[in-house]
Design a protein around this motif. Structure first.
Motif, PDB file in Angstrom:
ATOM      1  N   ARG A  37       0.812  -1.209   0.000  1.00 62.12           N
ATOM      2  CA  ARG A  37       0.000   0.000   0.000  1.00 62.12           C
ATOM      3  C   ARG A  37       0.851   1.267   0.000  1.00 62.12           C
ATOM      4  NH1 ARG A  37      -5.295  -1.513  -0.759  1.00 62.12           N
ATOM      5  NH2 ARG A  37      -5.687  -3.497   0.262  1.00 62.12           N
ATOM      6  N   ALA A  38       0.243   2.374  -0.410  1.00 70.20           N
ATOM      7  CA  ALA A  38       0.930   3.666  -0.456  1.00 70.20           C
ATOM      8  C   ALA A  38       1.163   4.227   0.947  1.00 70.20           C
ATOM      9  CB  ALA A  38       0.116   4.665  -1.279  1.00 70.20           C
ATOM     10  N   GLU A  39       0.312   3.870   1.892  1.00 71.95           N
ATOM     11  CA  GLU A  39       0.404   4.313   3.284  1.00 71.95           C
ATOM     12  C   GLU A  39       0.189   3.098   4.194  1.00 71.95           C
ATOM     13  OE1 GLU A  39       1.141   7.459   4.145  1.00 71.95           O
ATOM     14  OE2 GLU A  39       1.186   8.078   2.032  1.00 71.95           O
ATOM     15  N   PRO A  40       0.558   3.215   5.465  1.00 68.56           N
ATOM     16  CA  PRO A  40       0.388   2.093   6.394  1.00 68.56           C
ATOM     17  C   PRO A  40      -1.059   1.917   6.852  1.00 68.56           C
ATOM     18  CG  PRO A  40       1.415   3.930   7.530  1.00 68.56           C
ATOM     19  CD  PRO A  40       1.293   4.320   6.081  1.00 68.56           C
ATOM     20  N   SER A  41      -1.922   1.519   5.929  1.00 65.82           N
ATOM     21  CA  SER A  41      -3.339   1.339   6.224  1.00 65.82           C
ATOM     22  C   SER A  41      -3.951   0.391   5.196  1.00 65.82           C
ATOM     23  CB  SER A  41      -4.051   2.690   6.168  1.00 65.82           C
ATOM     24  OG  SER A  41      -5.446   2.517   6.123  1.00 65.82           O
ATOM     25  N   ALA A  42      -4.880  -0.439   5.645  1.00 69.53           N
ATOM     26  CA  ALA A  42      -5.564  -1.367   4.739  1.00 69.53           C
ATOM     27  C   ALA A  42      -6.426  -0.632   3.730  1.00 69.53           C
ATOM     28  CB  ALA A  42      -6.408  -2.345   5.551  1.00 69.53           C
ATOM     29  N   ASN A  43      -6.771   0.630   4.021  1.00 67.35           N
ATOM     30  CA  ASN A  43      -7.607   1.425   3.111  1.00 67.35           C
ATOM     31  C   ASN A  43      -6.788   2.283   2.157  1.00 67.35           C
ATOM     32  OD1 ASN A  43      -9.919   0.437   4.376  1.00 67.35           O
ATOM     33  ND2 ASN A  43      -9.775   2.000   5.964  1.00 67.35           N
ATOM     34  N   ALA A  44      -5.477   2.285   2.308  1.00 66.71           N
ATOM     35  CA  ALA A  44      -4.618   3.121   1.458  1.00 66.71           C
ATOM     36  C   ALA A  44      -4.578   2.569   0.035  1.00 66.71           C
ATOM     37  CB  ALA A  44      -3.206   3.192   2.045  1.00 66.71           C
ATOM     38  N   GLU A  45      -4.178   3.426  -0.880  1.00 64.69           N
ATOM     39  CA  GLU A  45      -4.079   3.061  -2.291  1.00 64.69           C
ATOM     40  C   GLU A  45      -3.187   1.827  -2.474  1.00 64.69           C
ATOM     41  OE1 GLU A  45      -1.898   4.825  -6.289  1.00 64.69           O
ATOM     42  OE2 GLU A  45      -2.168   6.134  -4.558  1.00 64.69           O
ATOM     43  N   LEU A  46      -3.657   0.895  -3.297  1.00 58.39           N
ATOM     44  CA  LEU A  46      -2.877  -0.296  -3.627  1.00 58.39           C
ATOM     45  C   LEU A  46      -1.807   0.083  -4.642  1.00 58.39           C
ATOM     46  CD1 LEU A  46      -2.467  -3.403  -3.528  1.00 58.39           C
ATOM     47  CD2 LEU A  46      -4.063  -3.523  -5.464  1.00 58.39           C
ATOM     48  N   ARG A  47      -0.555  -0.252  -4.326  1.00 60.08           N
ATOM     49  CA  ARG A  47       0.534   0.008  -5.270  1.00 60.08           C
ATOM     50  C   ARG A  47       0.840  -1.236  -6.081  1.00 60.08           C
ATOM     51  NH1 ARG A  47       4.801   4.158  -2.491  1.00 60.08           N
ATOM     52  NH2 ARG A  47       3.466   5.972  -2.774  1.00 60.08           N
ATOM     53  N   TRP A  48       1.061  -2.357  -5.403  1.00 63.89           N
ATOM     54  CA  TRP A  48       1.391  -3.620  -6.058  1.00 63.89           C
ATOM     55  C   TRP A  48       0.867  -4.765  -5.224  1.00 63.89           C
ATOM     56  CZ3 TRP A  48       5.085   0.215  -5.250  1.00 63.89           C
ATOM     57  CH2 TRP A  48       5.522   0.871  -6.402  1.00 63.89           C
ATOM     58  N   ASN A  49       0.735  -5.898  -5.858  1.00 61.84           N
ATOM     59  CA  ASN A  49       0.482  -7.141  -5.141  1.00 61.84           C
ATOM     60  C   ASN A  49       1.778  -7.934  -5.162  1.00 61.84           C
ATOM     61  OD1 ASN A  49      -2.294  -7.183  -4.266  1.00 61.84           O
ATOM     62  ND2 ASN A  49      -2.848  -7.159  -6.438  1.00 61.84           N
ATOM     63  N   LEU A  50       2.209  -8.371  -4.002  1.00 64.16           N
ATOM     64  CA  LEU A  50       3.464  -9.103  -3.866  1.00 64.16           C
ATOM     65  C   LEU A  50       3.196 -10.591  -3.705  1.00 64.16           C
ATOM     66  CD1 LEU A  50       5.175  -6.745  -1.253  1.00 64.16           C
ATOM     67  CD2 LEU A  50       5.362  -6.655  -3.753  1.00 64.16           C
ATOM     68  N   GLU A  51       4.074 -11.383  -4.275  1.00 66.54           N
ATOM     69  CA  GLU A  51       3.988 -12.828  -4.120  1.00 66.54           C
ATOM     70  C   GLU A  51       4.854 -13.280  -2.954  1.00 66.54           C
ATOM     71  OE1 GLU A  51       5.183 -14.609  -7.786  1.00 66.54           O
ATOM     72  OE2 GLU A  51       3.344 -14.026  -8.807  1.00 66.54           O
ATOM     73  N   PRO A  52       4.450 -14.344  -2.279  1.00 66.85           N
ATOM     74  CA  PRO A  52       5.317 -14.897  -1.235  1.00 66.85           C
ATOM     75  C   PRO A  52       6.688 -15.221  -1.829  1.00 66.85           C
ATOM     76  CG  PRO A  52       3.140 -15.867  -1.096  1.00 66.85           C
ATOM     77  CD  PRO A  52       3.179 -15.051  -2.370  1.00 66.85           C
ATOM     78  N   GLY A  53       7.725 -14.879  -1.085  1.00 59.77           N
ATOM     79  CA  GLY A  53       9.092 -15.094  -1.549  1.00 59.77           C
ATOM     80  C   GLY A  53       9.771 -13.811  -1.997  1.00 59.77           C
ATOM     81  N   ASN A  54       8.985 -12.747  -2.287  1.00 62.60           N
ATOM     82  CA  ASN A  54       9.601 -11.455  -2.618  1.00 62.60           C
ATOM     83  C   ASN A  54      10.403 -10.967  -1.418  1.00 62.60           C
ATOM     84  OD1 ASN A  54       6.807 -10.325  -4.579  1.00 62.60           O
ATOM     85  ND2 ASN A  54       8.800 -10.912  -5.323  1.00 62.60           N
ATOM     86  N   VAL A  55      11.591 -10.407  -1.691  1.00 67.09           N
ATOM     87  CA  VAL A  55      12.482  -9.908  -0.641  1.00 67.09           C
ATOM     88  C   VAL A  55      12.829  -8.461  -0.932  1.00 67.09           C
ATOM     89  CG1 VAL A  55      14.785 -10.152   0.400  1.00 67.09           C
ATOM     90  CG2 VAL A  55      13.478 -12.183  -0.204  1.00 67.09           C
ATOM     91  N   GLY A  56      12.872  -7.649   0.130  1.00 68.06           N
ATOM     92  CA  GLY A  56      13.238  -6.253  -0.026  1.00 68.06           C
ATOM     93  C   GLY A  56      13.875  -5.694   1.225  1.00 68.06           C
TER      94      GLY A  56
END
Length: 156
Positions: A105-124
């Motif tokens: 999400r764009a902000e730390p909230s479940a209602n914030a704008e969706l930026r991307w959907n991540l798959e399990p295994g993604n690392v950052g």
């Protein structure tokens, strides 16, 4: 003169013991693989057999023990083994875990704008965490992910 020599010897002994104290670290702690290839071994020395080969730099691990240049680490699935400390970094990273896609999400909230959907295994690279959300940077794609879906976030 004899007291002066004793004082010098005592001071020298104290000076030698200081680096050992400086190396103390509170366990457990988070670390990440800091090599293109790293070996997990069955024991804390080169003569122990290799039990796993990591070929992905940046993977988070939890360090639970340390012995003379070796770290006993745990990975997300519970596998544990020894890795040379030179192959680890204190850079905090996190890996997406669980089943299904995870919204970033764009902000730390479940209602914030969706930026991307991540798959399990993604690392950052892990940023700040607050109120159950953590900032995550995956190849310059930065957003907020629920802390519960990240291995490497929170208290080790």
């Amino acid at each position: 003169m004899r007291n002066l020599v004793r004082l010098a010897i005592f001071s020298f002994a104290v000076a030698l013991s200081t680096p050992a104290t400086a190396q103390e670290v509170e366990l457990p702690y988070w670390a990440s693989i800091d090599a293109e290839e790293a070996y997990m071994r069955a024991g804390p020395a080169m003569q122990y057999p290799i039990v796993w080969v990591y070929k992905r730099e940046g993977l988070p691990v939890r360090v639970v023990r340390l012995i003379q240049g070796w770290r006993y680490v745990e990975e997300p699935d519970g596998t544990m083994g020894w890795i040379s400390s030179g192959l680890l970094s204190r850079q905090r990273t996190a890996m997406v875990i669980g089943e299904g896609l995870v919204p970033m999400r764009a902000e730390p909230s479940a209602n914030a704008e969706l930026r991307w959907n991540l798959e399990p295994g993604n690392v950052g690279n892990l940023g700040d965490c607050d109120n159950g959300w953590c900032e995550l940077d995956i190849d310059d794609h930065v957003g907020w992910v629920e802390e519960a879906r990240l291995w490497g976030a929170g208290e080790p």
